[in-house]
Design a protein around this motif. Sequence first.
Motif, short mmCIF file in Angstrom:
data_model
loop_
_atom_site.label_atom_id
_atom_site.label_comp_id
_atom_site.label_asym_id
_atom_site.label_seq_id
_atom_site.Cartn_x
_atom_site.Cartn_y
_atom_site.Cartn_z
N ALA A 339 0.83 -1.21 0.00
CA ALA A 339 0.00 0.00 0.00
C ALA A 339 0.86 1.26 0.00
CB ALA A 339 -0.93 0.00 1.21
N ARG A 340 2.01 1.18 0.64
CA ARG A 340 2.90 2.35 0.67
C ARG A 340 3.62 2.56 -0.66
NH1 ARG A 340 7.04 3.02 5.19
NH2 ARG A 340 7.15 5.00 4.07
N THR A 341 3.84 1.48 -1.40
CA THR A 341 4.60 1.61 -2.65
C THR A 341 3.70 1.70 -3.88
OG1 THR A 341 4.77 -0.81 -2.78
CG2 THR A 341 6.56 0.37 -1.70
N THR A 342 2.42 1.28 -3.76
CA THR A 342 1.52 1.33 -4.90
C THR A 342 1.13 2.77 -5.21
OG1 THR A 342 0.62 -0.84 -4.36
CG2 THR A 342 -0.71 0.53 -5.81
N ARG A 343 1.08 3.10 -6.48
CA ARG A 343 0.68 4.44 -6.88
C ARG A 343 -0.80 4.63 -6.63
NH1 ARG A 343 3.18 6.44 -12.59
NH2 ARG A 343 5.24 6.76 -11.73
N ILE A 344 -1.12 5.53 -5.70
CA ILE A 344 -2.51 5.80 -5.35
C ILE A 344 -2.73 7.29 -5.36
CG2 ILE A 344 -4.27 5.58 -3.55
CD1 ILE A 344 -2.87 3.09 -2.59
N SER A 345 -3.79 7.70 -6.01
CA SER A 345 -4.10 9.13 -6.06
C SER A 345 -4.45 9.63 -4.67
CB SER A 345 -5.29 9.37 -7.00
OG SER A 345 -5.73 10.70 -6.88
N SER A 346 -3.96 10.78 -4.32
CA SER A 346 -4.24 11.36 -3.02
C SER A 346 -5.43 12.31 -3.05
CB SER A 346 -3.01 12.14 -2.50
OG SER A 346 -2.68 13.16 -3.40
N ALA A 347 -6.13 12.30 -4.14
CA ALA A 347 -7.31 13.17 -4.22
C ALA A 347 -8.34 12.76 -3.22
CB ALA A 347 -7.88 13.13 -5.63
N THR A 348 -9.00 13.72 -2.65
CA THR A 348 -10.03 13.44 -1.66
C THR A 348 -11.26 12.87 -2.34
OG1 THR A 348 -9.21 15.25 -0.33
CG2 THR A 348 -11.40 14.47 0.17
N ALA A 349 -11.75 11.79 -1.82
CA ALA A 349 -12.94 11.17 -2.39
C ALA A 349 -14.19 11.90 -1.94
CB ALA A 349 -13.01 9.70 -1.95
N GLU A 350 -15.09 12.11 -2.84
CA GLU A 350 -16.37 12.73 -2.50
C GLU A 350 -17.25 11.69 -1.84
OE1 GLU A 350 -19.29 15.72 -2.26
OE2 GLU A 350 -17.16 15.77 -2.69
N PRO A 351 -17.82 11.99 -0.67
CA PRO A 351 -18.65 11.01 0.02
C PRO A 351 -19.81 10.57 -0.85
CG PRO A 351 -18.15 12.87 1.45
CD PRO A 351 -17.69 13.24 0.09
N PRO A 352 -20.05 9.28 -0.98
CA PRO A 352 -21.16 8.81 -1.78
C PRO A 352 -22.51 9.31 -1.29
CG PRO A 352 -19.66 7.02 -1.26
CD PRO A 352 -19.22 8.19 -0.48
N ALA A 353 -22.59 9.58 0.02
CA ALA A 353 -23.86 10.03 0.57
C ALA A 353 -23.92 11.53 0.75
CB ALA A 353 -24.11 9.34 1.91
N ALA A 354 -23.11 12.23 0.01
CA ALA A 354 -23.02 13.68 0.20
C ALA A 354 -23.97 14.45 -0.68
CB ALA A 354 -21.59 14.14 -0.03
N GLY A 355 -25.08 13.87 -0.98
CA GLY A 355 -26.04 14.57 -1.82
C GLY A 355 -26.54 15.85 -1.18
#
Length: 689
Positions: A339-355
């Motif tokens: 998990a530390r070495t895998t390329r993962i976007s650091s963009a904040t995820a929008e909550p699915p229930a954030a309608g």
Amino acid sequence: MTEPPVVTVRRHGRLALLGTGLAALLVLGSAVHLTQGTANLDALDVLRLVFGGGTGDTTAIVVESRLPRLLAALVVGAALGVAGAVLQSVSRNPLASPDTLAVNAGAHLAVVAVAAFGVSLPLLGATGVAFAGGLATAVFVLALSGTGGAGIVRLVLAGTAIALALVSVTQVLLLLYAQETRGLFAWGEGALEQNGLAGVRTLGPVVGLALAALLGMARRLDLIRIGEDHARTLGVHVGRSRFAAITLAVLLAAAAVTLAGPIGFVGLAAPALARLLTSAVPGLHRHAALLPFSAALGAALLLGADVLLRSIAGPHQALEVPTGVVTTILGALFLVVLARTTRISSATAEPPAAGARGGVSALRFRVTLIVLALATVGVAVGAVLLGDAKLLLGDVVNWVTGQAGPLVTGVLDTRVPRVVAALLAGAALALGGALTQAVARNPLAEPGMIGVVGGAGLGAVAALTLVSGVGFWTLTGSAGLGAALAMAVVFAVAARGGFASERLVLIGFGVHAAAQALVTLLITLSDPWNETKALTWLGGSTYGRTFTHLVPMALALLLVAPVLVRMRRELDLLSLDDETPRVLGVPVGGSRLLVLSCAVLLTGAAVAGIGVLTFVGLVAPHAARAIVGSRHARLLPTAALLGAVLVCTADTLGRTVIAPGQLPAGLMTAIIGAPYFVWLLYRHRTKSA
């Protein structure tokens, strides 16, 4: 253009060198493995047997006991390695495996259910039952997470959620049908002990045929791995090939589960290691080479784990400890590194229930709060009246005024503390989940899924099994210490990797898995009476709660409430990014530490109070965000009330559905919360698409 002969020779030379090294490692590991056991046999005795000079006792011990365990390790390890490689290829996700796709959990549930209900399926057998359960869960998880390669975290979350729900149902069956399912709890972590060679003889050919069929699909798998459009251009029927590959991979995993139980993380680690070697070994990326090398690495990992277990624990103690505990702990560490070495976007995820992210009017919020408060009171009153003995409101009034008879008094003296415990625990876990989501900036990072609840459970089970006659306050302190250590490990490792919220979830999943494996280890090594006690407590039971047990949860809520009131605006800023609060003068590091400390305090107190409950810290904040928006001044009280309603309802159902029998509240929250979480993931995927 023809490839230069020198490059081809170099490629085949490195492949041959790697293959020779793995073969030598397997031969050496097998030789060591055959010398380990309770009988006093050394390497010379085994060597004499190989050359036909062994005694009858030596032959019986090796052939009937040690050889079946060795062959089971090789077959199961190879099957899981190939299954993981195929699942990673068809989903184009480096974290896909029989664990993260809940294949093991589905197969385990299917086997336990058949044993519990005494169902005889001669046409299917144990392998067919495990295959059906594993295939159903794998298809379901892949449908939720997608196969485009972008939903790495979504796949892990979907698989974890489904696995938690299935494990909860499995624990219910283990508790209700203890005699029929005897021995299946430890088997649930993976045990290589065999009763002769019958199992290997039956399932070994199945594994071999599935591997041969997958090797025949190697070229199609190469093209699918590159891209669907490219594969279709070259005449590959992507949907049909993918389904065939998944079916064969699940068949391999099901055969492994049938032979040795659900052994964790071998299917993730073996193909991941093989793919890491592709940069140094040209040609290894092709499935014609990747599949057999993943099989060899899987066999080597499982064999090495079993050798390590019997070397450290000793031959007698190793009979009681499932080998899967070792592979899960080692695999969890590997997942953390990955998990530390895998390329993962650091963009904040929008909550699915954030309608309702913009929020609602003040009037609507007040009305909502009043309705929820009335609903909480109504659920609490219903919980007091319902159970194995049905009561009336008049009975409660008489009990409050001291005029009730001994029967009503006895029932309410035990039932009322349970109802209050459920309300307090639900509120504490919901608040802990909301705080964790705010700090992690990930709407799916609730305490149960980032290792905090697992750490608290490990601390409490350690106290239950290692300390004779452990007191309540010692149990509370142990749970709190376990939660704090788990949170510290997860956030310390995630912070060194940039504190990306997706990375935080993956590391938390690894810590949670390791904690669960250690819990199994403690239970299996303790006396038999502790298994039912620990299983009941791990299920989140309010059974036997008194008003004394409510003190930690009440104190935690009273201590945390004024802090949250003061920090409600800081929480709004922390949930956005790191720069905005800094610009506005908010000390990000100190505020984050204070909020996490509050989350740990709430979670540890709830787990110590009534045991392990899952999904509450995820579902309640999500539902609150959908109702009143994401401003924490409104989100926190709404989530607390929803959490109280959820846990109290789950506890009431657990006490009444099979009365006079009872189901732990935590198992009911998992069964209730899992469908909601699945809907959230489906909605999130639909929005992303």
